[in-house]
Design an enzyme around this catalytic site. Structure first.
Site, short mmCIF file in Angstrom:
data_model
loop_
_atom_site.label_atom_id
_atom_site.label_comp_id
_atom_site.label_asym_id
_atom_site.label_seq_id
_atom_site.Cartn_x
_atom_site.Cartn_y
_atom_site.Cartn_z
CG ASN A 65 -10.00 3.07 -4.48
OD1 ASN A 65 -9.41 3.86 -3.74
ND2 ASN A 65 -9.53 2.73 -5.69
CE LYS A 76 -3.66 2.64 0.52
NZ LYS A 76 -4.42 2.95 -0.72
N GLY A 118 -4.16 -2.80 -14.56
CA GLY A 118 -5.48 -2.22 -14.81
C GLY A 118 -6.43 -3.26 -15.36
CE LYS A 137 -0.62 1.54 -10.38
NZ LYS A 137 -1.16 0.65 -9.34
CG MET A 145 -8.89 2.86 -0.52
SD MET A 145 -10.34 2.10 0.21
CE MET A 145 -9.69 1.60 1.79
N GLY A 146 -8.29 7.31 0.11
CA GLY A 146 -7.68 8.54 0.62
C GLY A 146 -6.29 8.36 1.19
N GLY A 168 -10.72 -2.74 -12.12
CA GLY A 168 -11.46 -3.94 -12.55
C GLY A 168 -11.55 -4.06 -14.06
CB CYS A 217 -3.68 8.82 -5.64
SG CYS A 217 -5.24 8.40 -4.85
O1 RRO Z 1 -5.73 5.36 -1.31
C1 RRO Z 1 -6.39 5.62 -2.34
O2 RRO Z 1 -7.48 6.19 -2.30
C2 RRO Z 1 -5.90 5.26 -3.69
C3 RRO Z 1 -4.59 5.43 -4.09
BR1 RRO Z 1 -3.24 5.99 -2.94
C4 RRO Z 1 -4.23 5.16 -5.44
O3 RRO Z 1 -3.10 5.30 -5.88
N1 RRO Z 1 -5.20 4.74 -6.28
C5 RRO Z 1 -6.47 4.59 -5.89
O4 RRO Z 1 -7.32 4.22 -6.70
N2 RRO Z 1 -6.81 4.84 -4.58
#
Ligand code: RRO
Length: 292
Positions: free
Chosen positions: A68, A44, A235, A157, A70-71, A209, A123
């Site tokens: 997502n 992560k 991807g 990336k 996640m932040g 996905g 991100c």
């Molecule tokens: O943590 C995230 O929300 C997140 C990250 Br760091 C990323 O590089 N790509 C993504 O889809 N979510």
């Protein structure tokens, strides 16, 4: 399983790695994915300060896609302890920052503890981080150079959310990148018609996905045409045939994310069928073969 390969300065057990973010939060889950047959595992993303992440809902699952926000939740420097016992394994640390200095600082924490760094410049929904960096060729070049000071191989990336991904790939190459990973998630959003509000707590998210597989194939194709360094495809990969297609587009290896959440046995299934394919043809022979 046959298939030990070296890509971007890292010796991998096979062509299929665990993508960043998914199951990469603890040493135990990284080790479990290696035991499940992953050729390498990416953590992560770790940044310069601890981060809680966004309020939920953080994930929404659709037919053929996952979204997502996640932040960037991560424990920052405290994560290093998770890597005890994994220093000889093909572990790649995903790192992020807002400036070249921050990338350089976080990169140095990992020297001697992982086999390579993967710079997350991509991100799609992180205020102040990633999105701005990953769309700016000069920043990409400088962040790559800063991370290279760690002495570790550096993979970069990229985000698909740019007009010309080759401009960014070439900037990474100029900065000394050892490989390019393409791609992170695609900017996305859904609205709940019941609640009349965005589905995700953060509003916006990133799509992954099978729905984004064609986007990723095109990015890999364009980067293979423009760049000299190896491309790692990421991807929407969810089958051995997807891996072959990604490699024919120009990928030297692939990373698998969302499909691992569905089925952690996917690495063994894919590699077994990959190395049985065409009576054991070496997959290296097919890298970029779809280009005229
Ligand atoms: O943590 C995230 O929300 C997140 C990250 Br760091 C990323 O590089 N790509 C993504 O889809 N979510």
């Amino acid at each position: 399983i046959p298939g030990e390969i070296t890509v971007g300065g890292v010796r991998l057990h096979n062509h299929c790695m665990l993508a960043a973010g998914v199951l990469g939060t603890t040493g135990a889950s990284l080790a479990r994915m290696l035991r499940a047959g992953a050729g390498g595992v990416v953590t992560k993303s770790i940044g310069p300060e601890p981060k809680e992440g966004h309020k939920g809902p953080c994930v929404a699952v659709y037919d053929g896609a996952m979204m997502n926000a996640m932040g960037l939740p991560n424990p920052s420097h405290d994560f290093i302890g998770e890597l005890d016992g994994l220093t000889e394994s093909p572990v790649i640390a995903s790192i992020f920052g807002g400036t070249p200095e921050e990338f350089g600082e976080v990169a140095d924490w990992f020297a001697g503890r992982v086999q390579a760094l993967e710079l997350n410049l991509s991100c799609p929904h992180a205020e102040g981080y990633g999105a701005a960096v990953g769309a700016d060729p000069d920043m990409v070049e400088q962040c790559t150079r800063a991370a290279k000071h760690s002495g570790l191989p550096v993979w970069v990336k990229l985000t698909p959310n740019v007009t010309d991904i080759t401009e960014i790939g070439l900037a990474a190459e100029r900065g000394g990148a050892d490989a390019i990973v393409a791609v992170n998630t695609v900017k996305a959003m859904r609205i709940s018609t019941n609640f009349r509000r965005p589905v995700l707590g953060n509003g916006m998210g990133g799509l992954s996905g099978p729905a984004i597989f064609p986007v990723a194939v095109r990015c890999v194709w364009e980067l293979y045409e423009a760049c000299e360094i190896p491309i790692i495809g990421c991807g929407g990969v969810s089958s051995a045939d997807n891996v072959v297609e990604m490699m024919m587009a120009g990928a030297s290896a692939v990373e698998i994310g969302s499909a691992v959440i569905e089925d952690t046995e996917i690495f063994r299934q894919i590699t077994e069928s990959l190395y049985r394919r065409d009576g054991g043809e070496c997959p290296e022979d097919i890298v970029g073969c779809a280009h005229a």
